[in-house]
Design a protein around this motif. Structure first.
Motif, PDB file in Angstrom:
ATOM      1  N   TYR A  31       0.642  -1.249   0.083  1.00 51.19           N
ATOM      2  CA  TYR A  31       0.106   0.215  -0.062  1.00 51.19           C
ATOM      3  C   TYR A  31       0.722   1.236   0.085  1.00 51.19           C
ATOM      4  CZ  TYR A  31      -3.465  -3.250   1.389  1.00 51.19           C
ATOM      5  OH  TYR A  31      -4.505  -4.218   1.484  1.00 51.19           O
ATOM      6  N   GLU A  96      -8.915   0.224   3.346  1.00 56.40           N
ATOM      7  CA  GLU A  96      -7.728  -0.175   3.523  1.00 56.40           C
ATOM      8  C   GLU A  96      -7.458  -0.369   5.140  1.00 56.40           C
ATOM      9  OE1 GLU A  96      -5.572   1.649  -0.220  1.00 56.40           O
ATOM     10  OE2 GLU A  96      -5.681   2.603   1.581  1.00 56.40           O
ATOM     11  N   LYS A  99      -9.376  -3.759   6.213  1.00 58.70           N
ATOM     12  CA  LYS A  99      -8.440  -4.868   5.534  1.00 58.70           C
ATOM     13  C   LYS A  99      -7.079  -5.131   6.309  1.00 58.70           C
ATOM     14  CE  LYS A  99      -6.665  -6.900   1.377  1.00 58.70           C
ATOM     15  NZ  LYS A  99      -6.619  -6.542   0.034  1.00 58.70           N
TER      16      LYS A  99
END
Length: 160
Positions: A31, A96, A99
């Protein structure tokens, strides 16, 4: 087995890199996160100072924090200087963060910072990976594979 293609980001100037992370961890998802920094921290990073070698990230209260990263004090920062090892908030989308939190909580994974860099717009970014620690035999297999690839290249170079 083909090696998965890692997602690349627009890196203009890399400030700090955690090269050991690719050896110690099996990386899954990568990321790009923004970092909340003060003015003297940005100036210090622009001079190429900073280290993320021993740092990690954790999810606390629905936010992701970078822990134990070292950005040294700015030399001309006088009384407005920052604390070098303070926790820094990372900017990610809620989806995100959820997750990452689920993967860390359920699957025992770790959030490992790979590099700090400035993107094309001049913003400081952090490349963050969701990773699982490698065992000693996995590390030996990695070394063995890397040596074999190097030997293959030598053989092809000599015969080609």
């Amino acid at each position: 087995m083909a090696r998965p293609h890692t997602q690349s980001f627009d890196k203009k100037k890399t400030v700090a890199e955690n090269r050991r992370a690719r050896f110690d961890y099996a990386l899954d998802d990568i990321y790009e996160a923004g970092i909340v920094l003060t003015g003297t921290e940005v100036k210090s990073l622009r001079f190429g100072e900073g280290s993320i070698a021993e740092s990690y990230a954790e999810v606390r209260d629905g936010q992701v924090w970078l822990i134990n990263s070292n950005i040294p004090e700015f030399s001309h920062g006088n009384r407005f200087n920052h604390e070098p090892k303070r926790p820094r908030k990372l900017l990610l989308h809620d989806r995100e963060i959820r997750k990452l939190h689920g993967a860390v909580a359920r699957q025992g994974m770790t959030l490992v910072p790979l590099s700090i860099y400035f993107n094309g717009r001049g913003r400081a970014k952090l490349e963050l990976a969701l990773a699982k620690g490698k065992k000693a035999h996995d590390k030996r297999a990695t070394i063995k594979e890397r040596d074999w690839k190097r030997e293959q290249q030598r053989i092809l170079k000599d015969t080609g």
